[in-house]
Design a protein around this motif. Sequence first.
Motif, PDB file in Angstrom:
ATOM      1  N   LEU A  11      -6.237   1.687 150.276  1.00  0.00           N
ATOM      2  CA  LEU A  11      -6.957   2.570 151.199  1.00  0.00           C
ATOM      3  C   LEU A  11      -6.096   3.057 152.361  1.00  0.00           C
ATOM      4  O   LEU A  11      -6.513   3.933 153.108  1.00  0.00           O
ATOM      5  N   ARG A  12      -4.909   2.509 152.536  1.00  0.00           N
ATOM      6  CA  ARG A  12      -4.036   2.980 153.602  1.00  0.00           C
ATOM      7  C   ARG A  12      -2.796   3.671 152.981  1.00  0.00           C
ATOM      8  O   ARG A  12      -2.702   4.883 152.987  1.00  0.00           O
ATOM      9  N   ASP A  13      -1.913   2.896 152.367  1.00  0.00           N
ATOM     10  CA  ASP A  13      -0.705   3.485 151.780  1.00  0.00           C
ATOM     11  C   ASP A  13      -1.073   4.338 150.565  1.00  0.00           C
ATOM     12  O   ASP A  13      -0.545   5.439 150.374  1.00  0.00           O
ATOM     13  N   GLY A  14      -1.995   3.851 149.744  1.00  0.00           N
ATOM     14  CA  GLY A  14      -2.399   4.576 148.539  1.00  0.00           C
ATOM     15  C   GLY A  14      -3.079   5.891 148.883  1.00  0.00           C
ATOM     16  O   GLY A  14      -2.890   6.904 148.208  1.00  0.00           O
ATOM     17  N   THR A 200       6.017  -9.263 151.138  1.00  0.00           N
ATOM     18  CA  THR A 200       6.841  -8.186 150.581  1.00  0.00           C
ATOM     19  C   THR A 200       5.990  -6.941 150.343  1.00  0.00           C
ATOM     20  O   THR A 200       4.794  -7.048 150.057  1.00  0.00           O
ATOM     21  N   HIS A 201       6.607  -5.763 150.506  1.00  0.00           N
ATOM     22  CA  HIS A 201       5.896  -4.482 150.378  1.00  0.00           C
ATOM     23  C   HIS A 201       6.900  -3.494 149.790  1.00  0.00           C
ATOM     24  O   HIS A 201       7.789  -3.019 150.484  1.00  0.00           O
ATOM     25  N   CYS A 202       6.787  -3.234 148.487  1.00  0.00           N
ATOM     26  CA  CYS A 202       7.834  -2.445 147.837  1.00  0.00           C
ATOM     27  C   CYS A 202       7.332  -1.087 147.357  1.00  0.00           C
ATOM     28  O   CYS A 202       6.194  -0.950 146.931  1.00  0.00           O
ATOM     29  N   HIS A 203       8.214  -0.106 147.430  1.00  0.00           N
ATOM     30  CA  HIS A 203       7.922   1.228 146.906  1.00  0.00           C
ATOM     31  C   HIS A 203       8.712   1.469 145.625  1.00  0.00           C
ATOM     32  O   HIS A 203       9.741   0.849 145.389  1.00  0.00           O
ATOM     33  N   ASP A 204       8.192   2.405 144.826  1.00  0.00           N
ATOM     34  CA  ASP A 204       8.647   2.512 143.446  1.00  0.00           C
ATOM     35  C   ASP A 204       9.609   3.665 143.171  1.00  0.00           C
ATOM     36  O   ASP A 204       9.707   4.136 142.050  1.00  0.00           O
ATOM     37  N   GLY A 236       5.025   6.034 144.683  1.00  0.00           N
ATOM     38  CA  GLY A 236       3.973   5.034 144.818  1.00  0.00           C
ATOM     39  C   GLY A 236       4.451   3.654 145.236  1.00  0.00           C
ATOM     40  O   GLY A 236       5.631   3.432 145.517  1.00  0.00           O
ATOM     41  N   ASN A 237       3.482   2.727 145.282  1.00  0.00           N
ATOM     42  CA  ASN A 237       3.721   1.340 145.698  1.00  0.00           C
ATOM     43  C   ASN A 237       3.801   0.439 144.463  1.00  0.00           C
ATOM     44  O   ASN A 237       3.557   0.879 143.346  1.00  0.00           O
ATOM     45  N   ALA A 238       4.075  -0.824 144.722  1.00  0.00           N
ATOM     46  CA  ALA A 238       4.022  -1.815 143.644  1.00  0.00           C
ATOM     47  C   ALA A 238       2.583  -1.886 143.162  1.00  0.00           C
ATOM     48  O   ALA A 238       1.659  -1.857 143.967  1.00  0.00           O
ATOM     49  N   HIS A 514       4.957   5.842 157.689  1.00  0.00           N
ATOM     50  CA  HIS A 514       5.543   5.261 156.475  1.00  0.00           C
ATOM     51  C   HIS A 514       5.847   3.802 156.744  1.00  0.00           C
ATOM     52  O   HIS A 514       6.669   3.513 157.609  1.00  0.00           O
ATOM     53  N   VAL A 515       5.183   2.915 156.042  1.00  0.00           N
ATOM     54  CA  VAL A 515       5.559   1.502 156.165  1.00  0.00           C
ATOM     55  C   VAL A 515       5.761   0.970 154.761  1.00  0.00           C
ATOM     56  O   VAL A 515       4.951   1.246 153.900  1.00  0.00           O
TER      57      VAL A 515
HETATM   58 ZN    ZN Z   1       4.417   1.565 152.126  1.00  0.00          ZN
END
Ligand code: ZN
Length: 515
Positions: A11-14, A200-204, A236-238, A514-515
């Motif tokens: 709901l935030r990054d997505g 951990t917070h990873c981007h793809d 996108g995110n993990a 962007h986080v």
């Molecule tokens: Zn992010």
Amino acid sequence: MRKINVFDTTLRDGEQSPGVNLNFEEKLQIAAQLDRLGVDIIEAGFPAASEGDFQSVKAIAETVKGSSVTGLSRSVKKEIDAAWEALKGGEEPRLHVFIATSPIHMTHKLRMTPDQVIENAVDSVKYAKQRFPRVQWSAEDACRSDIDFLARIIEKVIDAGAEVINLPDTVGYITQEEIRHMFTYLRETVPNIDKAILSTHCHDDLGMAVSNSLAAVEAGAGQVECTINGIGERAGNASLEEIAVALKIRNDFYNAETGLTLNEIKRTSSLVSKLTGMVVPNNKAVVGDNAFAHESGIHQDGVLKESSTYEIITPDLVGVSANRMVLGKLSGRHAFKEKIESLGYNATEEELNKVFKAFKSLADKKKEITDEDIFALMTEEKAGEAVKYYEVEALQVNYGTNNIPTAAVTMLNPEGETIQEAATGSGSVEAVYNTIERIIGKEVKLKDYRIQSITGGRDALAEVYVQIEYEGEEASGRGTANDVLEASARAYINSVNRVLNRKKWPRPKTEKIHV
Ligand SMILES: [Zn+2]
């Protein structure tokens, strides 16, 4: 076995994915499903971004009871205050505050020296701790930061009261070996590190978000940040479902587990896909339609004899069930209500009445009603526009291979007046859209149009997804009906209504987070 906390940021990054704009009701619906899935933390949004974000974070914090609800804030007092106002009604108010720590971000974006960044981070954590019982601190662009600087700032923010330290790969740049080293080094170097959970917070961007997240878990991360279906900005995110199922299937290797109710995964994935309009590819791991289809003859034979020959995940594990007939024409309101509840919905009497009516009319046309059909009807009802400015009353289309397609539409306008119009088009859908546009009286630009069937069979429900531009704003919309033209009209009107609803709470065009 080690417990890994799942922090969902759909709901935030997505929600920052291009083309995605969830309305208030849709955000609440997704949050309720994430709660059922059993995620530990739901990041509900960025409360200081706009009144709309603030209101949805507040409503989610006040209604979700199982998961802990958090909101994002920059290291700015007035944003922390806004987050507190939004989150204070929750069971366990939790703040997610961040500042950038990489040389490139500190120099060019923040225009601060490393020492100023430390001072700012410590001040904001201390300020947040005066209100929030739980504070998570993130080092934006951690993976491109100087590791000894990271060690220094982490020690200080833990002393200031941060309980979770998140180290995002903001730009999707790191490799597995590097992330493993980063987490190991910090755990060995920061003296008070055992007072915090590492996250951990990873981007793809390089297709490595899931494997990097799992590498971080190997190196001691106790929290994973991810999104349903891996949606998010850029690549996108993990993806939550891939991480959760990998930890389950390979717990012999990772020796770690999540607290998720895994058989809610498929439903969560379908709901997010439906509401965001982001289609899940057929070959997507865990949730794609082909993930459990064993087409090849040799494989099929093996699976029939002994399922584990080629199938490492069973469909039951993630809640993929065969589409069975669940209700029919003669099913009563009571059975229907029970079905709705078994799907996890908490419907009001009014909603129930409306959906039951839609179900009855569908059952007249369609022999077998499946879980997916009911899910579609209920989602449609729950995600309805806050206010229906325009509504279709009647629709008629004339089409033949030798004449010009013509549509006649009767609609209610925002003033409650009934308006009738007719227009032609090069095809039936265009004729319908031209007619509706004529009634609205302003240009509605169609940017994307997609159609799919819910379940198989000739009598299946049609679902149409559109993206439009109207009054300088972009919006997506959906419509479901037995007939493709009716579904098309509904999707179109739905998107226009969304623009009009959103105008109540405009999102200012501020700097993107962007986080
Ligand atoms: Zn992010």
